[in-house]
Design an enzyme around this catalytic site. Sequence first.
Site, PDB file in Angstrom:
ATOM      1  N   LYS A  23       0.829  -1.215   0.000  1.00  0.00           N
ATOM      2  CA  LYS A  23       0.000   0.000   0.000  1.00  0.00           C
ATOM      3  C   LYS A  23       0.864   1.267   0.000  1.00  0.00           C
ATOM      4  O   LYS A  23       0.620   2.191  -0.763  1.00  0.00           O
ATOM      5  CB  LYS A  23      -0.942   0.030   1.223  1.00  0.00           C
ATOM      6  CG  LYS A  23      -1.896  -1.150   1.305  1.00  0.00           C
ATOM      7  CD  LYS A  23      -2.880  -1.008   2.457  1.00  0.00           C
ATOM      8  CE  LYS A  23      -2.253  -1.015   3.831  1.00  0.00           C
ATOM      9  NZ  LYS A  23      -1.598  -2.317   4.197  1.00  0.00           N
ATOM     10  N   ARG A  98      -9.485   1.043   8.918  1.00  0.00           N
ATOM     11  CA  ARG A  98      -9.115  -0.340   9.241  1.00  0.00           C
ATOM     12  C   ARG A  98     -10.221  -1.044  10.006  1.00  0.00           C
ATOM     13  O   ARG A  98     -10.070  -2.226  10.347  1.00  0.00           O
ATOM     14  CB  ARG A  98      -7.851  -0.347  10.085  1.00  0.00           C
ATOM     15  CG  ARG A  98      -6.569  -0.690   9.311  1.00  0.00           C
ATOM     16  CD  ARG A  98      -5.428  -0.434  10.228  1.00  0.00           C
ATOM     17  NE  ARG A  98      -4.216  -1.125   9.995  1.00  0.00           N
ATOM     18  CZ  ARG A  98      -3.124  -0.570   9.472  1.00  0.00           C
ATOM     19  NH1 ARG A  98      -3.155   0.644   9.005  1.00  0.00           N
ATOM     20  NH2 ARG A  98      -2.016  -1.264   9.395  1.00  0.00           N
ATOM     21  N   ARG A 137      11.952  -5.053   4.496  1.00  0.00           N
ATOM     22  CA  ARG A 137      11.782  -3.672   4.023  1.00  0.00           C
ATOM     23  C   ARG A 137      12.447  -2.620   4.904  1.00  0.00           C
ATOM     24  O   ARG A 137      12.640  -2.803   6.094  1.00  0.00           O
ATOM     25  CB  ARG A 137      10.303  -3.371   3.793  1.00  0.00           C
ATOM     26  CG  ARG A 137       9.460  -3.339   5.020  1.00  0.00           C
ATOM     27  CD  ARG A 137       7.994  -3.227   4.625  1.00  0.00           C
ATOM     28  NE  ARG A 137       7.170  -2.983   5.787  1.00  0.00           N
ATOM     29  CZ  ARG A 137       5.861  -2.836   5.775  1.00  0.00           C
ATOM     30  NH1 ARG A 137       5.205  -2.907   4.633  1.00  0.00           N
ATOM     31  NH2 ARG A 137       5.196  -2.606   6.869  1.00  0.00           N
ATOM     32  N   ARG A 171      11.393  -0.519  10.549  1.00  0.00           N
ATOM     33  CA  ARG A 171      10.354  -0.337  11.562  1.00  0.00           C
ATOM     34  C   ARG A 171      10.459  -1.365  12.682  1.00  0.00           C
ATOM     35  O   ARG A 171      10.695  -2.544  12.417  1.00  0.00           O
ATOM     36  CB  ARG A 171       8.973  -0.430  10.904  1.00  0.00           C
ATOM     37  CG  ARG A 171       8.565   0.849  10.235  1.00  0.00           C
ATOM     38  CD  ARG A 171       7.333   0.686   9.415  1.00  0.00           C
ATOM     39  NE  ARG A 171       6.236  -0.022  10.086  1.00  0.00           N
ATOM     40  CZ  ARG A 171       5.033  -0.158   9.571  1.00  0.00           C
ATOM     41  NH1 ARG A 171       4.759   0.360   8.388  1.00  0.00           N
ATOM     42  NH2 ARG A 171       4.091  -0.809  10.216  1.00  0.00           N
ATOM     43  N   ARG A 182      -0.270  -8.570  13.278  1.00  0.00           N
ATOM     44  CA  ARG A 182      -0.845  -7.544  12.392  1.00  0.00           C
ATOM     45  C   ARG A 182      -1.709  -8.207  11.313  1.00  0.00           C
ATOM     46  O   ARG A 182      -2.745  -7.671  10.923  1.00  0.00           O
ATOM     47  CB  ARG A 182       0.279  -6.704  11.770  1.00  0.00           C
ATOM     48  CG  ARG A 182       0.882  -5.734  12.796  1.00  0.00           C
ATOM     49  CD  ARG A 182       2.268  -5.239  12.411  1.00  0.00           C
ATOM     50  NE  ARG A 182       2.291  -4.479  11.191  1.00  0.00           N
ATOM     51  CZ  ARG A 182       3.397  -4.252  10.466  1.00  0.00           C
ATOM     52  NH1 ARG A 182       4.552  -4.742  10.856  1.00  0.00           N
ATOM     53  NH2 ARG A 182       3.317  -3.548   9.366  1.00  0.00           N
TER      54      ARG A 182
HETATM   55  P1  AMP Z   1       0.955   0.641   9.084  1.00  0.00           P
HETATM   56  O1  AMP Z   1       2.089   1.614   8.941  1.00  0.00           O
HETATM   57  O2  AMP Z   1      -0.233   1.015   8.269  1.00  0.00           O
HETATM   58  O3  AMP Z   1       1.382  -0.791   8.896  1.00  0.00           O
HETATM   59  O4  AMP Z   1       0.475   0.762  10.616  1.00  0.00           O
HETATM   60  C1  AMP Z   1       1.349   0.451  11.688  1.00  0.00           C
HETATM   61  C2  AMP Z   1       0.549   0.288  12.950  1.00  0.00           C
HETATM   62  O5  AMP Z   1      -0.109   1.519  13.263  1.00  0.00           O
HETATM   63  C3  AMP Z   1      -0.566  -0.756  12.896  1.00  0.00           C
HETATM   64  O6  AMP Z   1      -0.091  -2.058  13.163  1.00  0.00           O
HETATM   65  C4  AMP Z   1      -1.507  -0.236  13.975  1.00  0.00           C
HETATM   66  O7  AMP Z   1      -1.014  -0.539  15.264  1.00  0.00           O
HETATM   67  C5  AMP Z   1      -1.406   1.274  13.797  1.00  0.00           C
HETATM   68  N1  AMP Z   1      -2.391   1.803  12.828  1.00  0.00           N
HETATM   69  C6  AMP Z   1      -2.148   2.395  11.619  1.00  0.00           C
HETATM   70  N2  AMP Z   1      -3.287   2.775  11.032  1.00  0.00           N
HETATM   71  C7  AMP Z   1      -4.284   2.407  11.866  1.00  0.00           C
HETATM   72  C8  AMP Z   1      -5.708   2.502  11.816  1.00  0.00           C
HETATM   73  N3  AMP Z   1      -6.333   3.040  10.741  1.00  0.00           N
HETATM   74  N4  AMP Z   1      -6.408   2.018  12.859  1.00  0.00           N
HETATM   75  C9  AMP Z   1      -5.806   1.470  13.937  1.00  0.00           C
HETATM   76  N5  AMP Z   1      -4.478   1.334  14.046  1.00  0.00           N
HETATM   77  C10 AMP Z   1      -3.723   1.797  13.026  1.00  0.00           C
END
Ligand code: AMP
Length: 228
Positions: A23, A98, A137, A171, A182
């Site tokens: 994404k 989400r 990554r 990360r 996740r």
């Molecule tokens: P991402 O960078 O999108 O993989 O997000 C990393 C982490 O941030 C996720 O594993 C969640 O803990 C949190 N997170 C990101 N976006 C959301 C969302 N829309 N709702 C809830 N938690 C989120």
Amino acid sequence: MDGATTPTAATVLILLGPPGAGKGTQARMLEEKFGLVQLSTGDLLREAVAAGTDAGKAAKAVMEAGDLVSDDIVIAILRDRLEEPDCAKGVILDGFPRTTVQADALGALLEERGQSVNAAISMEVQDAAMVDRISGRFTCGNCGEGYHDTFKPTAMSGTCDKCGSTEMKRRADDNAETVAQRLDAYHAQTAPLIAYYERSGALSRIDAMGAIEEIASNLSQVVTKVTA
Ligand code: AMP
């Protein structure tokens, strides 16, 4: 600007897919190609954690465990970001919504602005490939360009192709254990959004297992169609 590839100001695209689906990579390519703004709630939350804000403090442990941060926090962060002037160009939502609560909140926020979701694009992948994709990554700490040890290495080891920085970041939540959590959170709470947007008529699906450029080309076709 080129009218054929420039969507209207109100364009709202959602990229749906599990962690590792690509994404972020694809959102950045769409951002460049269509002049839209990428909004990643993951990035916004990581900034809040780094800045030590109240939201960041509440989110830190949840993110490290691979669980979802509470809807209230994420919706507030997204709402504030949407109000910034650059978002008038149109946005690509990466990692939001989400949950169905977030999807409903997004619908209400957009309605207030006379906007709606142009497309929710489901990036379809196989879970088994996601752990490999995620564990390799890294990103440039200066410009944010994303890389992968195997699938998208830098041309010169340790140096960003885009800006030349040597400050690379990985990360904390990109480890096998957190990735599994996740993925579970995705299936339990986010995957139902595919049916949600199918019902509203906004859903498109693309195969996201191929090469980055091939996926980008398929996505561009969808975006061109929905913004024509
Ligand atoms: P991402 O960078 O999108 O993989 O997000 C990393 C982490 O941030 C996720 O594993 C969640 O803990 C949190 N997170 C990101 N976006 C959301 C969302 N829309 N709702 C809830 N938690 C989120």
